[in-house]
Design a protein around this motif. Structure first.
Motif, PDB file in Angstrom:
ATOM      1  N   GLY A  75      34.344 -23.834 108.570  1.00 35.27           N
ATOM      2  CA  GLY A  75      35.484 -24.750 108.608  1.00 35.27           C
ATOM      3  C   GLY A  75      35.151 -26.123 108.078  1.00 35.27           C
ATOM      4  O   GLY A  75      36.000 -27.001 108.019  1.00 35.27           O
ATOM      5  N   THR A  76      33.908 -26.331 107.677  1.00 33.82           N
ATOM      6  CA  THR A  76      33.458 -27.638 107.210  1.00 33.82           C
ATOM      7  C   THR A  76      32.084 -27.466 106.567  1.00 33.82           C
ATOM      8  O   THR A  76      31.574 -26.360 106.468  1.00 33.82           O
ATOM      9  N   THR A  77      31.503 -28.565 106.155  1.00 39.99           N
ATOM     10  CA  THR A  77      30.128 -28.542 105.663  1.00 39.99           C
ATOM     11  C   THR A  77      29.224 -29.132 106.738  1.00 39.99           C
ATOM     12  O   THR A  77      29.682 -29.846 107.620  1.00 39.99           O
ATOM     13  N   THR A  78      27.950 -28.807 106.668  1.00 36.97           N
ATOM     14  CA  THR A  78      27.001 -29.344 107.645  1.00 36.97           C
ATOM     15  C   THR A  78      25.829 -29.971 106.911  1.00 36.97           C
ATOM     16  O   THR A  78      25.833 -30.051 105.686  1.00 36.97           O
ATOM     17  N   ASN A  79      24.808 -30.337 107.642  1.00 40.10           N
ATOM     18  CA  ASN A  79      23.664 -31.011 107.036  1.00 40.10           C
ATOM     19  C   ASN A  79      22.640 -30.051 106.444  1.00 40.10           C
ATOM     20  O   ASN A  79      21.568 -30.470 106.040  1.00 40.10           O
ATOM     21  N   GLY A  80      22.914 -28.784 106.418  1.00 43.28           N
ATOM     22  CA  GLY A  80      22.007 -27.821 105.814  1.00 43.28           C
ATOM     23  C   GLY A  80      20.835 -27.427 106.691  1.00 43.28           C
ATOM     24  O   GLY A  80      19.915 -26.752 106.234  1.00 43.28           O
ATOM     25  N   GLU A  81      20.854 -27.831 107.958  1.00 43.76           N
ATOM     26  CA  GLU A  81      19.755 -27.486 108.858  1.00 43.76           C
ATOM     27  C   GLU A  81      20.152 -26.476 109.920  1.00 43.76           C
ATOM     28  O   GLU A  81      19.318 -26.029 110.694  1.00 43.76           O
ATOM     29  N   GLN A  82      21.422 -26.136 109.989  1.00 44.75           N
ATOM     30  CA  GLN A  82      21.890 -25.134 110.945  1.00 44.75           C
ATOM     31  C   GLN A  82      23.224 -24.582 110.467  1.00 44.75           C
ATOM     32  O   GLN A  82      23.811 -25.101 109.531  1.00 44.75           O
ATOM     33  N   ILE A  83      23.663 -23.520 111.113  1.00 44.85           N
ATOM     34  CA  ILE A  83      24.957 -22.921 110.779  1.00 44.85           C
ATOM     35  C   ILE A  83      25.861 -23.060 111.996  1.00 44.85           C
ATOM     36  O   ILE A  83      25.499 -22.646 113.099  1.00 44.85           O
ATOM     37  N   LEU A  84      27.029 -23.671 111.771  1.00 42.38           N
ATOM     38  CA  LEU A  84      28.006 -23.806 112.852  1.00 42.38           C
ATOM     39  C   LEU A  84      28.654 -22.459 113.141  1.00 42.38           C
ATOM     40  O   LEU A  84      28.658 -21.556 112.301  1.00 42.38           O
ATOM     41  N   PRO A 108      36.829  -6.022 103.244  1.00 37.91           N
ATOM     42  CA  PRO A 108      35.429  -6.222 102.856  1.00 37.91           C
ATOM     43  C   PRO A 108      35.135  -7.691 102.553  1.00 37.91           C
ATOM     44  O   PRO A 108      35.994  -8.429 102.078  1.00 37.91           O
ATOM     45  N   VAL A 109      33.903  -8.092 102.842  1.00 40.98           N
ATOM     46  CA  VAL A 109      33.463  -9.471 102.643  1.00 40.98           C
ATOM     47  C   VAL A 109      32.205  -9.456 101.783  1.00 40.98           C
ATOM     48  O   VAL A 109      31.299  -8.658 102.011  1.00 40.98           O
ATOM     49  N   ALA A 110      32.167 -10.354 100.795  1.00 39.79           N
ATOM     50  CA  ALA A 110      30.979 -10.517  99.957  1.00 39.79           C
ATOM     51  C   ALA A 110      30.358 -11.866 100.313  1.00 39.79           C
ATOM     52  O   ALA A 110      30.675 -12.891  99.717  1.00 39.79           O
ATOM     53  N   PRO A 111      29.472 -11.898 101.309  1.00 33.63           N
ATOM     54  CA  PRO A 111      28.904 -13.182 101.730  1.00 33.63           C
ATOM     55  C   PRO A 111      27.904 -13.738 100.731  1.00 33.63           C
ATOM     56  O   PRO A 111      27.275 -12.991  99.987  1.00 33.63           O
ATOM     57  N   PHE A 112      27.780 -15.058 100.717  1.00 38.21           N
ATOM     58  CA  PHE A 112      26.765 -15.688  99.881  1.00 38.21           C
ATOM     59  C   PHE A 112      26.252 -16.929 100.591  1.00 38.21           C
ATOM     60  O   PHE A 112      26.865 -17.439 101.515  1.00 38.21           O
ATOM     61  N   ALA A 131      33.198 -11.681 112.222  1.00 32.80           N
ATOM     62  CA  ALA A 131      32.734 -13.021 111.851  1.00 32.80           C
ATOM     63  C   ALA A 131      31.321 -13.259 112.384  1.00 32.80           C
ATOM     64  O   ALA A 131      30.460 -13.777 111.666  1.00 32.80           O
ATOM     65  N   ASN A 132      31.067 -12.867 113.621  1.00 34.09           N
ATOM     66  CA  ASN A 132      29.738 -13.051 114.209  1.00 34.09           C
ATOM     67  C   ASN A 132      28.679 -12.243 113.461  1.00 34.09           C
ATOM     68  O   ASN A 132      27.559 -12.712 113.245  1.00 34.09           O
ATOM     69  N   ARG A 133      29.024 -11.036 113.055  1.00 36.29           N
ATOM     70  CA  ARG A 133      28.069 -10.185 112.331  1.00 36.29           C
ATOM     71  C   ARG A 133      27.737 -10.786 110.968  1.00 36.29           C
ATOM     72  O   ARG A 133      26.571 -10.844 110.561  1.00 36.29           O
ATOM     73  N   ILE A 134      28.758 -11.287 110.270  1.00 36.99           N
ATOM     74  CA  ILE A 134      28.519 -11.911 108.963  1.00 36.99           C
ATOM     75  C   ILE A 134      27.721 -13.205 109.147  1.00 36.99           C
ATOM     76  O   ILE A 134      26.817 -13.505 108.369  1.00 36.99           O
ATOM     77  N   LEU A 161      24.124 -12.385 109.513  1.00 34.04           N
ATOM     78  CA  LEU A 161      23.574 -11.996 108.206  1.00 34.04           C
ATOM     79  C   LEU A 161      23.269 -13.234 107.351  1.00 34.04           C
ATOM     80  O   LEU A 161      22.198 -13.339 106.758  1.00 34.04           O
ATOM     81  N   VAL A 162      24.213 -14.167 107.306  1.00 30.81           N
ATOM     82  CA  VAL A 162      24.032 -15.398 106.527  1.00 30.81           C
ATOM     83  C   VAL A 162      22.892 -16.236 107.109  1.00 30.81           C
ATOM     84  O   VAL A 162      22.072 -16.789 106.373  1.00 30.81           O
ATOM     85  N   ALA A 163      22.821 -16.319 108.426  1.00 27.00           N
ATOM     86  CA  ALA A 163      21.759 -17.098 109.072  1.00 27.00           C
ATOM     87  C   ALA A 163      20.387 -16.519 108.734  1.00 27.00           C
ATOM     88  O   ALA A 163      19.450 -17.261 108.423  1.00 27.00           O
ATOM     89  N   LYS A 164      20.280 -15.210 108.768  1.00 28.98           N
ATOM     90  CA  LYS A 164      19.002 -14.565 108.452  1.00 28.98           C
ATOM     91  C   LYS A 164      18.620 -14.828 106.994  1.00 28.98           C
ATOM     92  O   LYS A 164      17.473 -15.166 106.699  1.00 28.98           O
ATOM     93  N   ALA A 165      19.575 -14.703 106.090  1.00 32.37           N
ATOM     94  CA  ALA A 165      19.303 -14.911 104.661  1.00 32.37           C
ATOM     95  C   ALA A 165      18.948 -16.367 104.357  1.00 32.37           C
ATOM     96  O   ALA A 165      18.168 -16.630 103.446  1.00 32.37           O
ATOM     97  N   SER A 166      19.511 -17.295 105.104  1.00 27.79           N
ATOM     98  CA  SER A 166      19.257 -18.713 104.846  1.00 27.79           C
ATOM     99  C   SER A 166      18.104 -19.271 105.672  1.00 27.79           C
ATOM    100  O   SER A 166      17.711 -20.421 105.475  1.00 27.79           O
ATOM    101  N   SER A 167      17.609 -18.476 106.601  1.00 31.11           N
ATOM    102  CA  SER A 167      16.539 -18.919 107.519  1.00 31.11           C
ATOM    103  C   SER A 167      16.944 -20.147 108.316  1.00 31.11           C
ATOM    104  O   SER A 167      16.124 -21.028 108.591  1.00 31.11           O
TER     105      SER A 167
END
Length: 174
Positions: free
Chosen positions: A38-47, A59-63, A120-123, A126-132
């Motif tokens: 819903g917004t941008t963050t500081n790149g250190e965590q995922i809201l 279907p969702v194509a996450p990036f 949403a939680n599952r995606i 997935l995004v959190a794991k890919a972004s570390s």
């Protein structure tokens, strides 16, 4: 239609979710890009991801976007967190370069019986794991409250970064 800078809270969210459902019904929606935080963050965590974009259960194509070579406290913060649009544009233009990489993750499909919130939680996982990056429980509303504190001069950016760093360090210790 692209929505920019519209912080209308739950009423706006409901409206956007309705528009997504309408487009999905008529199959007018070939591709839709949403930013589920819903917004941008500081790149250190995922809201916490909002679930409205997952309501159609399509279907969702996450990036994952990653800024490359950014040095906190030295370079301008390209994450567009709590600075105004003019300050952000000036900051970006004052940098000799800003590297950005995009990692495309495998297309995900809703599981049988999965709710939009679960999807949403599952995606998000997935995004959190890919972004570390760690997932935090804060939401868009929390970010807006923080922006108010900063703009009122009650908190400086260096103090904010230190609070975030200590918080993340404590999470990593547990």
């Amino acid at each position: 239609e692209r929505r920019k800078g519209e912080g209308g809270g739950e009423q706006k969210s409901s409206s956007v979710t309705s528009e997504i459902l309408q487009a999905a019904k008529g199959r007018k929606m070939m591709h839709l890009c949403i930013f589920p935080e819903g917004t941008t963050t500081n790149g250190e965590q995922i809201l916490k991801f909002r679930s409205g974009g997952f309501v159609p259960l399509l279907p969702v194509a996450p990036f994952v976007f990653k800024f490359e070579g950014y040095r906190r406290g030295i370079d301008f913060d390209p994450h567009y967190t709590t600075v105004g649009a003019v300050g952000f544009a000036f900051g970006l233009m004052s940098q000799p370069s800003i590297g950005l990489s995009v990692e495309y993750l495998p297309v995900q499909y809703p599981l049988d019986g999965e709710t939009p919130r679960d999807y949403a939680n599952r995606i998000q996982t997935l995004v959190a794991k890919a972004s570390s990056l760690p997932v935090v429980s804060q939401t868009y509303a929390d970010k807006k409250a923080l922006e108010d504190v900063i703009s009122d001069g009650h908190l400086t950016y260096p103090a904010l970064y230190e609070i975030q760093r200590v918080s993340l360090d404590r999470k990593n210790v547990k």
